[in-house]
Scaffold this motif. Structure first.
Motif, PDB file in Angstrom:
ATOM      1  N   ALA A 152       9.526 -28.044 -40.016  1.00 42.33           N
ATOM      2  CA  ALA A 152      10.714 -28.230 -39.244  1.00 42.33           C
ATOM      3  C   ALA A 152      10.664 -28.825 -37.884  1.00 42.33           C
ATOM      4  O   ALA A 152      11.804 -29.143 -37.275  1.00 42.33           O
ATOM      5  CB  ALA A 152      11.820 -27.346 -39.409  1.00 42.33           C
ATOM      6  N   LYS A 153       9.487 -28.702 -37.390  1.00 44.19           N
ATOM      7  CA  LYS A 153       9.264 -28.973 -35.976  1.00 44.19           C
ATOM      8  C   LYS A 153      10.123 -28.000 -34.984  1.00 44.19           C
ATOM      9  O   LYS A 153      10.534 -28.800 -33.857  1.00 44.19           O
ATOM     10  CB  LYS A 153       9.549 -30.425 -35.635  1.00 44.19           C
ATOM     11  CG  LYS A 153       8.647 -31.552 -36.525  1.00 44.19           C
ATOM     12  CD  LYS A 153       8.806 -32.890 -36.211  1.00 44.19           C
ATOM     13  CE  LYS A 153       8.037 -33.783 -37.070  1.00 44.19           C
ATOM     14  NZ  LYS A 153       6.589 -33.313 -37.278  1.00 44.19           N
ATOM     15  N   LEU A 154      10.105 -26.966 -35.260  1.00 45.78           N
ATOM     16  CA  LEU A 154      10.841 -25.838 -34.447  1.00 45.78           C
ATOM     17  C   LEU A 154       9.814 -25.386 -33.368  1.00 45.78           C
ATOM     18  O   LEU A 154       8.411 -25.318 -33.735  1.00 45.78           O
ATOM     19  CB  LEU A 154      11.359 -24.875 -35.401  1.00 45.78           C
ATOM     20  CG  LEU A 154      12.676 -25.497 -35.884  1.00 45.78           C
ATOM     21  CD1 LEU A 154      13.067 -24.524 -37.148  1.00 45.78           C
ATOM     22  CD2 LEU A 154      13.911 -25.851 -35.191  1.00 45.78           C
ATOM     23  N   PRO A 155      10.032 -24.787 -32.335  1.00 46.59           N
ATOM     24  CA  PRO A 155       9.054 -24.377 -31.406  1.00 46.59           C
ATOM     25  C   PRO A 155       8.238 -23.276 -31.714  1.00 46.59           C
ATOM     26  O   PRO A 155       8.705 -22.418 -32.370  1.00 46.59           O
ATOM     27  CB  PRO A 155      10.131 -24.048 -30.313  1.00 46.59           C
ATOM     28  CG  PRO A 155      11.461 -24.448 -30.415  1.00 46.59           C
ATOM     29  CD  PRO A 155      11.598 -24.737 -31.830  1.00 46.59           C
ATOM     30  N   LEU A 156       6.913 -22.954 -31.277  1.00 45.19           N
ATOM     31  CA  LEU A 156       6.195 -22.156 -31.629  1.00 45.19           C
ATOM     32  C   LEU A 156       5.561 -21.800 -30.362  1.00 45.19           C
ATOM     33  O   LEU A 156       5.223 -22.591 -29.300  1.00 45.19           O
ATOM     34  CB  LEU A 156       5.110 -22.766 -32.387  1.00 45.19           C
ATOM     35  CG  LEU A 156       5.501 -22.843 -33.963  1.00 45.19           C
ATOM     36  CD1 LEU A 156       4.632 -23.759 -34.625  1.00 45.19           C
ATOM     37  CD2 LEU A 156       5.629 -21.647 -34.735  1.00 45.19           C
ATOM     38  N   VAL A 157       5.080 -20.444 -30.017  1.00 48.62           N
ATOM     39  CA  VAL A 157       4.525 -19.785 -28.938  1.00 48.62           C
ATOM     40  C   VAL A 157       3.114 -19.791 -29.075  1.00 48.62           C
ATOM     41  O   VAL A 157       2.637 -19.257 -30.121  1.00 48.62           O
ATOM     42  CB  VAL A 157       5.037 -18.460 -28.899  1.00 48.62           C
ATOM     43  CG1 VAL A 157       4.400 -17.622 -27.399  1.00 48.62           C
ATOM     44  CG2 VAL A 157       6.705 -18.419 -28.366  1.00 48.62           C
ATOM     45  N   ASP A 158       2.371 -20.376 -28.238  1.00 47.02           N
ATOM     46  CA  ASP A 158       0.998 -20.492 -28.111  1.00 47.02           C
ATOM     47  C   ASP A 158       0.438 -19.018 -27.776  1.00 47.02           C
ATOM     48  O   ASP A 158       0.436 -18.825 -26.453  1.00 47.02           O
ATOM     49  CB  ASP A 158       0.324 -21.590 -27.129  1.00 47.02           C
ATOM     50  CG  ASP A 158      -1.085 -21.630 -27.232  1.00 47.02           C
ATOM     51  OD1 ASP A 158      -1.762 -20.888 -27.923  1.00 47.02           O
ATOM     52  OD2 ASP A 158      -1.491 -22.491 -26.851  1.00 47.02           O
ATOM     53  N   THR A 159       0.042 -18.270 -28.606  1.00 43.18           N
ATOM     54  CA  THR A 159      -0.433 -16.616 -28.373  1.00 43.18           C
ATOM     55  C   THR A 159      -1.812 -16.861 -27.487  1.00 43.18           C
ATOM     56  O   THR A 159      -2.073 -16.067 -26.849  1.00 43.18           O
ATOM     57  CB  THR A 159      -0.552 -15.916 -29.458  1.00 43.18           C
ATOM     58  OG1 THR A 159      -1.666 -16.536 -30.519  1.00 43.18           O
ATOM     59  CG2 THR A 159       0.461 -15.927 -30.208  1.00 43.18           C
ATOM     60  N   ARG A 160      -2.559 -18.053 -27.384  1.00 40.99           N
ATOM     61  CA  ARG A 160      -3.791 -17.837 -26.672  1.00 40.99           C
ATOM     62  C   ARG A 160      -3.449 -17.939 -25.094  1.00 40.99           C
ATOM     63  O   ARG A 160      -4.475 -17.510 -24.499  1.00 40.99           O
ATOM     64  CB  ARG A 160      -4.555 -19.116 -26.976  1.00 40.99           C
ATOM     65  CG  ARG A 160      -4.807 -19.234 -28.643  1.00 40.99           C
ATOM     66  CD  ARG A 160      -5.447 -20.570 -28.785  1.00 40.99           C
ATOM     67  NE  ARG A 160      -4.478 -21.634 -28.597  1.00 40.99           N
ATOM     68  CZ  ARG A 160      -4.805 -22.874 -28.840  1.00 40.99           C
ATOM     69  NH1 ARG A 160      -6.180 -23.386 -29.264  1.00 40.99           N
ATOM     70  NH2 ARG A 160      -3.895 -23.547 -28.588  1.00 40.99           N
ATOM     71  N   LYS A 161      -2.203 -18.213 -24.848  1.00 35.54           N
ATOM     72  CA  LYS A 161      -1.870 -18.225 -23.355  1.00 35.54           C
ATOM     73  C   LYS A 161      -1.446 -16.725 -22.858  1.00 35.54           C
ATOM     74  O   LYS A 161      -1.308 -16.207 -21.730  1.00 35.54           O
ATOM     75  CB  LYS A 161      -0.655 -19.011 -22.993  1.00 35.54           C
ATOM     76  CG  LYS A 161      -1.185 -20.556 -23.414  1.00 35.54           C
ATOM     77  CD  LYS A 161      -2.038 -21.043 -22.140  1.00 35.54           C
ATOM     78  CE  LYS A 161      -2.558 -22.574 -22.506  1.00 35.54           C
ATOM     79  NZ  LYS A 161      -1.451 -23.252 -22.345  1.00 35.54           N
ATOM     80  N   LEU A 162      -1.370 -15.865 -23.876  1.00 31.40           N
ATOM     81  CA  LEU A 162      -0.749 -14.406 -23.550  1.00 31.40           C
ATOM     82  C   LEU A 162      -1.844 -13.524 -22.943  1.00 31.40           C
ATOM     83  O   LEU A 162      -3.065 -13.683 -23.306  1.00 31.40           O
ATOM     84  CB  LEU A 162      -0.099 -13.502 -24.926  1.00 31.40           C
ATOM     85  CG  LEU A 162       1.058 -14.256 -25.491  1.00 31.40           C
ATOM     86  CD1 LEU A 162       1.480 -13.700 -26.633  1.00 31.40           C
ATOM     87  CD2 LEU A 162       2.224 -13.708 -24.550  1.00 31.40           C
ATOM     88  N   PRO A 163      -1.351 -12.543 -22.022  1.00 34.92           N
ATOM     89  CA  PRO A 163      -2.481 -11.572 -21.871  1.00 34.92           C
ATOM     90  C   PRO A 163      -2.980 -10.596 -22.517  1.00 34.92           C
ATOM     91  O   PRO A 163      -2.287 -10.631 -23.636  1.00 34.92           O
ATOM     92  CB  PRO A 163      -1.754 -11.121 -20.264  1.00 34.92           C
ATOM     93  CG  PRO A 163      -0.383 -11.147 -20.839  1.00 34.92           C
ATOM     94  CD  PRO A 163      -0.177 -12.355 -21.579  1.00 34.92           C
ATOM     95  N   PRO A 164      -3.883  -9.891 -22.497  1.00 34.01           N
ATOM     96  CA  PRO A 164      -4.331  -9.129 -23.266  1.00 34.01           C
ATOM     97  C   PRO A 164      -3.246  -7.969 -23.712  1.00 34.01           C
ATOM     98  O   PRO A 164      -2.559  -7.487 -22.858  1.00 34.01           O
ATOM     99  CB  PRO A 164      -5.497  -8.259 -22.976  1.00 34.01           C
ATOM    100  CG  PRO A 164      -6.174  -9.206 -21.709  1.00 34.01           C
ATOM    101  CD  PRO A 164      -4.831  -9.882 -21.184  1.00 34.01           C
ATOM    102  N   ARG A 165      -3.322  -7.312 -24.858  1.00 36.45           N
ATOM    103  CA  ARG A 165      -2.082  -6.383 -25.359  1.00 36.45           C
ATOM    104  C   ARG A 165      -2.876  -4.923 -24.911  1.00 36.45           C
ATOM    105  O   ARG A 165      -3.860  -4.773 -25.086  1.00 36.45           O
ATOM    106  CB  ARG A 165      -1.760  -6.552 -26.636  1.00 36.45           C
ATOM    107  CG  ARG A 165      -1.038  -8.009 -26.976  1.00 36.45           C
ATOM    108  CD  ARG A 165      -0.685  -8.138 -28.177  1.00 36.45           C
ATOM    109  NE  ARG A 165      -0.049  -9.449 -28.441  1.00 36.45           N
ATOM    110  CZ  ARG A 165       1.153  -9.753 -28.507  1.00 36.45           C
ATOM    111  NH1 ARG A 165       2.139  -8.693 -27.831  1.00 36.45           N
ATOM    112  NH2 ARG A 165       1.759 -11.006 -28.740  1.00 36.45           N
ATOM    113  N   ASP A 166      -1.738  -4.231 -24.721  1.00 33.93           N
ATOM    114  CA  ASP A 166      -2.226  -2.654 -24.361  1.00 33.93           C
ATOM    115  C   ASP A 166      -2.253  -2.175 -26.000  1.00 33.93           C
ATOM    116  O   ASP A 166      -2.365  -2.570 -27.025  1.00 33.93           O
ATOM    117  CB  ASP A 166      -1.237  -1.756 -23.531  1.00 33.93           C
ATOM    118  CG  ASP A 166      -0.025  -1.846 -24.473  1.00 33.93           C
ATOM    119  OD1 ASP A 166      -0.003  -1.976 -25.659  1.00 33.93           O
ATOM    120  OD2 ASP A 166       0.958  -0.876 -23.700  1.00 33.93           O
TER     121      ASP A 166
END
Length: 272
Positions: free
Chosen positions: A101-115
């Motif tokens: 549907a070409k809806l937005p997706l978040v690029d998780t590779r840009k996220l900082p490490p998780r705790d």
């Protein structure tokens, strides 16, 4: 076909980013996630195999579960969640349907490490005003609903980030900061890939208020005034952030739903 336990991508898209959005849970297999490491905005990635362990954390809430195509993994997880007191639905067509549907997706590779609890951790200067409230709002509503924000003395932001594995933002010489005429809020929208029109409209207001450019949008001075007022109302930065979340919820809904609406008085004045 939709049923009372499924939701369409279009309907879900209207809920994302709002204060009352349901919990969004992605249960794609590790293999499927490795093939496309993006997430539907606001989603958290959890294992369907451990739903009996984490499911109770969502008791009493609404949740939308997605897997690759919205089939067995999502349906089974949602059924488990309903057993645990969660109002759970599945996303029709799953991740692939949302992507088609070409809806937005978040690029998780840009996220900082998780705790250790799966949360991203961010650090910035104390006494936030505009960008340092707008960015946490964006992250909590569209990127990581469980994100943690640390407010510290300006001189200690980088050192705290290093010692506590937190991503510094809205200070000079870090990745998450102003770039040219863009403020940090603009940068986050672009880097995470969530350039939907309402967020871009809101970004213009934030930029105008944050960089002394009231010419960018007539509403920018209003956002500046409200932000400065909040900073005088709260001594505690985290209390101010919670109040600011409501402020940005309102501005976002205006950007998305009400820019064409006007208001006048009296509303029902009889014609001469």
């Amino acid at each position: 076909m939709s049923s009372y336990t499924t939701i369409s991508s279009d309907k879900l898209a209207r809920l994302i980013g709002t204060a009352n959005a349901p919990a969004l849970i992605d249960v794609r297999t590790d293999e499927d996630f490795a093939a496309d490491q993006r997430l539907i905005p606001g989603s958290i990635k959890l294992s369907h195999e451990k739903v009996s362990d984490w499911g109770a954390d969502f008791a009493g809430r609404s949740a939308i579960v997605s897997c690759f195509r919205g089939e067995k993994l999502a349906q089974g997880t949602a059924a488990w969640l309903r057993q645990l007191g969660v109002r759970a639905e599945t996303l029709e067509g799953g991740f692939e349907g949302w992507k088609a549907a070409k809806l937005p997706l978040v690029d998780t590779r840009k996220l900082p490490p998780r705790d250790g609890r799966g949360r991203t951790v961010w650090v910035t200067r104390a006494r936030p005003k505009i960008d340092r409230i707008a960015c946490p709002w964006l992250i909590r509503r569209f990127v990581d609903p469980n994100a943690v924000f640390l407010f510290v003395a300006p001189s200690e932001v980088v050192a705290v980030g290093e010692r506590f594995n937190a991503a510094p933002f809205d200070i000079e010489n870090v990745f998450w900061s102003h770039r040219g005429e863009l403020c940090t809020f603009d940068v986050m929208i672009e880097e995470f890939g969530i350039t939907a029109p309402p967020l871009l409209r809101l970004a213009t207001l934030v930029r105008g208020a944050d960089t002394a450019r009231p010419d960018l949008a007539p509403e920018a001075p209003g956002l500046l005034a409200a932000s400065l007022g909040l900073s005088r109302m709260y001594d505690d930065d985290l209390e101010q952030l919670e109040a600011g979340m409501l402020l940005y919820d309102a501005f976002y809904r205006w950007c998305r739903d009400a820019t064409g609406e006007t208001h006048n008085w009296p509303t029902n004045k009889a014609k001469a």
